[in-house]
Design a protein around this motif. Structure first.
Motif, mmCIF file in Angstrom:
data_model
loop_
_atom_site.group_PDB
_atom_site.id
_atom_site.type_symbol
_atom_site.label_atom_id
_atom_site.label_comp_id
_atom_site.label_asym_id
_atom_site.label_seq_id
_atom_site.Cartn_x
_atom_site.Cartn_y
_atom_site.Cartn_z
ATOM 1 N N ALA A 161 -17.973 11.781 -3.310
ATOM 2 C CA ALA A 161 -16.539 11.948 -4.140
ATOM 3 C C ALA A 161 -16.203 13.591 -4.497
ATOM 4 N N VAL A 162 -15.095 13.822 -4.238
ATOM 5 C CA VAL A 162 -14.676 15.216 -4.691
ATOM 6 C C VAL A 162 -13.456 14.828 -5.899
ATOM 7 N N SER A 163 -13.470 15.649 -6.924
ATOM 8 C CA SER A 163 -12.632 15.736 -7.917
ATOM 9 C C SER A 163 -11.940 16.933 -8.010
ATOM 10 N N PRO A 164 -10.670 16.485 -7.571
ATOM 11 C CA PRO A 164 -9.539 17.622 -7.741
ATOM 12 C C PRO A 164 -9.348 18.360 -8.822
ATOM 13 N N TYR A 165 -9.316 17.156 -9.866
ATOM 14 C CA TYR A 165 -9.136 17.596 -11.336
ATOM 15 C C TYR A 165 -10.143 18.697 -11.946
ATOM 16 N N GLU A 166 -11.336 18.484 -11.324
ATOM 17 C CA GLU A 166 -12.598 19.273 -11.854
ATOM 18 C C GLU A 166 -12.569 20.472 -11.197
ATOM 19 N N SER A 167 -12.471 20.425 -9.871
ATOM 20 C CA SER A 167 -12.600 21.369 -8.946
ATOM 21 C C SER A 167 -11.479 22.486 -8.952
ATOM 22 N N HIS A 168 -10.287 22.072 -9.371
ATOM 23 C CA HIS A 168 -9.305 22.809 -9.487
ATOM 24 C C HIS A 168 -9.121 23.848 -10.612
ATOM 25 N N LEU A 169 -10.338 23.726 -11.472
ATOM 26 C CA LEU A 169 -10.794 24.417 -12.633
ATOM 27 C C LEU A 169 -11.596 25.564 -12.269
ATOM 28 N N ASP A 170 -12.148 25.431 -11.032
ATOM 29 C CA ASP A 170 -13.250 26.271 -10.282
ATOM 30 C C ASP A 170 -12.867 27.475 -10.051
ATOM 31 N N GLU A 171 -13.118 28.590 -10.653
ATOM 32 C CA GLU A 171 -12.823 30.038 -10.802
ATOM 33 C C GLU A 171 -13.281 30.461 -9.323
ATOM 34 N N ARG A 172 -14.274 29.961 -8.501
ATOM 35 C CA ARG A 172 -14.584 30.299 -7.250
ATOM 36 C C ARG A 172 -13.494 30.152 -6.173
ATOM 37 N N LEU A 173 -12.471 29.032 -6.545
ATOM 38 C CA LEU A 173 -11.435 28.450 -5.834
ATOM 39 C C LEU A 173 -10.071 29.060 -6.349
ATOM 40 N N ALA A 178 0.908 -1.263 -0.095
ATOM 41 C CA ALA A 178 0.078 0.116 0.236
ATOM 42 C C ALA A 178 0.912 1.342 0.088
ATOM 43 N N VAL A 179 1.954 1.206 0.800
ATOM 44 C CA VAL A 179 2.988 2.370 0.801
ATOM 45 C C VAL A 179 3.601 2.550 -0.387
ATOM 46 N N LEU A 180 3.943 1.526 -1.073
ATOM 47 C CA LEU A 180 4.718 1.636 -2.292
ATOM 48 C C LEU A 180 3.771 2.162 -3.425
ATOM 49 N N TRP A 181 2.493 1.741 -3.492
ATOM 50 C CA TRP A 181 1.647 2.345 -4.466
ATOM 51 C C TRP A 181 1.599 3.790 -4.180
ATOM 52 N N ALA A 182 1.010 4.218 -2.810
ATOM 53 C CA ALA A 182 0.789 5.467 -2.825
ATOM 54 C C ALA A 182 1.842 6.344 -2.986
ATOM 55 N N ALA A 183 3.176 6.061 -2.756
ATOM 56 C CA ALA A 183 4.270 6.642 -3.018
ATOM 57 C C ALA A 183 4.541 7.149 -4.615
ATOM 58 N N LEU A 184 4.289 5.933 -4.993
ATOM 59 C CA LEU A 184 4.626 6.152 -6.785
ATOM 60 C C LEU A 184 3.532 6.518 -7.869
ATOM 61 N N SER A 185 2.435 6.133 -7.462
ATOM 62 C CA SER A 185 1.281 6.202 -8.352
ATOM 63 C C SER A 185 0.932 7.359 -8.805
ATOM 64 N N SER A 218 -4.222 16.805 -11.463
ATOM 65 C CA SER A 218 -4.510 15.993 -10.181
ATOM 66 C C SER A 218 -5.297 14.601 -10.783
ATOM 67 N N PRO A 219 -4.840 13.613 -10.573
ATOM 68 C CA PRO A 219 -5.410 12.227 -10.961
ATOM 69 C C PRO A 219 -6.768 11.894 -9.741
ATOM 70 N N GLY A 220 -7.377 11.164 -10.238
ATOM 71 C CA GLY A 220 -8.305 10.357 -9.201
ATOM 72 C C GLY A 220 -9.445 11.284 -8.604
ATOM 73 N N VAL A 221 -9.998 10.629 -7.424
ATOM 74 C CA VAL A 221 -10.972 11.447 -6.786
ATOM 75 C C VAL A 221 -10.645 11.013 -5.419
ATOM 76 N N ASP A 222 -11.204 12.091 -4.472
ATOM 77 C CA ASP A 222 -11.040 11.614 -2.887
ATOM 78 C C ASP A 222 -12.553 11.438 -2.704
ATOM 79 N N LEU A 223 -12.468 10.136 -1.593
ATOM 80 C CA LEU A 223 -13.787 9.441 -1.524
ATOM 81 C C LEU A 223 -13.903 9.330 -0.096
ATOM 82 N N ARG A 224 -15.203 9.342 0.288
ATOM 83 C CA ARG A 224 -15.700 9.175 1.487
ATOM 84 C C ARG A 224 -17.270 8.713 1.693
ATOM 85 N N MET A 225 -17.819 8.279 2.711
ATOM 86 C CA MET A 225 -18.762 7.759 2.802
ATOM 87 C C MET A 225 -19.851 8.207 3.700
ATOM 88 N N ALA A 226 -21.177 8.448 3.415
ATOM 89 C CA ALA A 226 -22.061 9.045 4.422
ATOM 90 C C ALA A 226 -22.244 8.085 5.371
#
Ligand code: HEM
Length: 423
Positions: A332-344, A208-215, A287-295
């Motif tokens: 889910a929050v998408s850094p890729y999409e939200s980082h193009l948001d002019e409000r931010l 898990a650490v190897l993947w997190a560190a390089l992917s 930014s690849p991927g999405v940040d995930l949480r669950m209600a």
């Protein structure tokens, strides 16, 4: 697949899972800062930890907070200078072996080559690297990585042969090195010990650490270099070049080489310099991927226009979907999409501009800050490797730029040159 649109949020029903994407800045803030009893981390990433890395939730998660805290401590900013010096030396060696003094290489291949073994060495130690061979480890890792997303899905692993075989090879390497004591005194050995991960789970936690560190670091280093090399970004390139030490002369002594590498590390660690700004801007835009949480309960997400978005713990899809997502609605929050948001990110958020100034809205969002936004997640679970990653990526860029005069060539130019050479 059907999509329901609620302005700043939409729900995607995909393969029996219901995933609500959030784009409103107050909702993003709440996503990262709400307590786990309301918006939980564990059940959202369980499919990855359990299915992909083979870490049983009931045994791994009780150690998770300790592991995060330990890794944050081991990679704290004040430890980075000493960690990065051997990384710089290893990167320089690999670069020289790959490129020599001139030539044409694929940028992604070059970045993989320069980043992989030095990162593995910094985190897992030189013994691990030499026992299994950097090329064999890299081959297994990139095969494992390319099957990662599918492996988290319900598709049986027996049908994913390349993924399963590469995972087995990596786990066997970790097991053999554990038995040989290769990790004694290395960051990963300290991490496993400090977080009290049980011996039989250690290889999976290492995976898990190897993947997190390089992917994420590989594409981030690629984009950090590629953006700078685009002709329209030459003023940013010049600003970075001015901060770099002069290239080493041929036949430099080992003292000169040491001094040169130390200056590169110093530039890479300067979080206020132009190099750090170009890395942060590239990470923001790619930014690849999405940040995930669950209600974890029925809850409300605050929206930009003052309304509240109601989120139900259990989604009311078909009977089958309730069973699959019974632990909660995936958010889910998408850094890729939200980082193009002019409000931010202010006006022209989609432009590459390492000098962008007004980030007040971003720095107001819990646990995140600066140009890179929430590429590294946010709140309690933000990436523990962030400072190491940013400095290491800056180091790759610094080494490439100080050693070589680089130009990007298009595929058409490359094909043309090959054709001429073959005539
Ligand atoms: C550009 C490079 C990187 C990016 C964009 C990145 C991004 C992320 C993100 C988005 C998360 C999830 C955070 C959340 O859900 O709030 C994460 C978690 C993590 N990252 Fe990074 N990361 C990078 C490099 C690294 C490096 C170099 C390391 C290790 C040396 C690392 C170690 C981890 C670990 C162990 C986790 C899991 C934390 C957990 O289980 O809670 N990352 N990273």
């Amino acid at each position: 697949m059907d999509i329901e649109v609620y302005g700043d949020a939409f729900t995607l029903k995909l393969a029996g899972r219901s995933m609500t994407f959030l784009f409103s800045p107050p909702a993003i803030q709440h996503f990262f800062s709400a307590p786990d009893a309301e918006i939980a981390f564990r059940p959202a990433i369980q499919p990855f930890t359990q299915r992909v890395f083979g870490l049983p939730s009931d045994r791994f998660f009780p150690k998770h907070s300790a592991m995060l805290a330990a890794l944050r401590g081991l990679l704290a900013p004040d430890s980075l200078r000493s960690r990065l010096q051997p990384v710089a030396a290893a990167m320089q060696k690999r670069l020289h072996a790959l490129w020599g003094d001139c030539g044409e290489v694929g940028l992604l291949e070059a970045v993989k080559e320069v980043l992989f073994a030095p990162t593995v060495q910094a985190l897992f130690g030189a013994e691990f690297c030499s026992r299994h061979g950097p090329a064999a480890l890299a081959d297994a890792f990139f095969k494992f990585e390319s099957g990662f997303e599918l492996a988290a899905s319900p598709l049986p692993h027996i049908l994913q042969r390349s993924f399963s075989a590469s995972r087995a090879r990596l786990l066997a390497s970790f097991r053999a090195s554990l038995a040989a004591g290769d990790f004694e005194g290395e960051l990963i050995g300290d991490l496993i010990r400090q977080s009290e991960i049980e011996a039989d789970l250690a290889p999976n936690a290492m995976l898990a650490v190897l993947w997190a560190a390089l992917s994420n670091s590989v594409p981030a280093a690629f984009w950090s270099t590629a953006f700078l090399l685009l002709p329209q970004h030459c003023s940013h390139l010049d600003a970075v070049l001015k901060t770099l030490p002069p290239a080493l002369p041929a036949g430099a002594t080992s003292a000169e080489t040491c001094e040169y590498l130390e200056s590169l590390v110093q530039v890479a660690l300067d979080r206020r310099g132009p190099l750090a700004a170009t890395v942060a801007e590239a990470v923001r835009l790619r930014s690849p991927g999405v940040d995930l949480r669950m209600a974890a309960c029925d809850t409300c997400m605050p929206m930009d226009d003052g309304r509240q978005l109601s989120i139900k713990k259990a989604c009311n899809l078909s009977q089958r979907c309730i069973r699959i997502t019974q632990s909660g609605q995936l958010l889910a929050v998408s850094p890729y999409e939200s980082h193009l948001d002019e409000r931010l990110f202010g006006s022209r958020a989609f432009d590459y501009n390492p000098c962008r100034g007004d980030l007040a809205a971003v720095t107001g969002v819990a646990g995140i800050g600066g140009v890179a936004g929430f590429a590294f997640g946010g709140g309690r679970y933000r990436c523990p490797g962030r400072f190491f990653a940013e400095a290491e990526i800056a180091l790759v860029v610094a080494l490439l730029l100080s050693r070589y005069s680089l130009t990007l060539s298009t595929r058409a130019q490359e094909t043309g040159r090959r054709a001429l050479a073959e005539e």
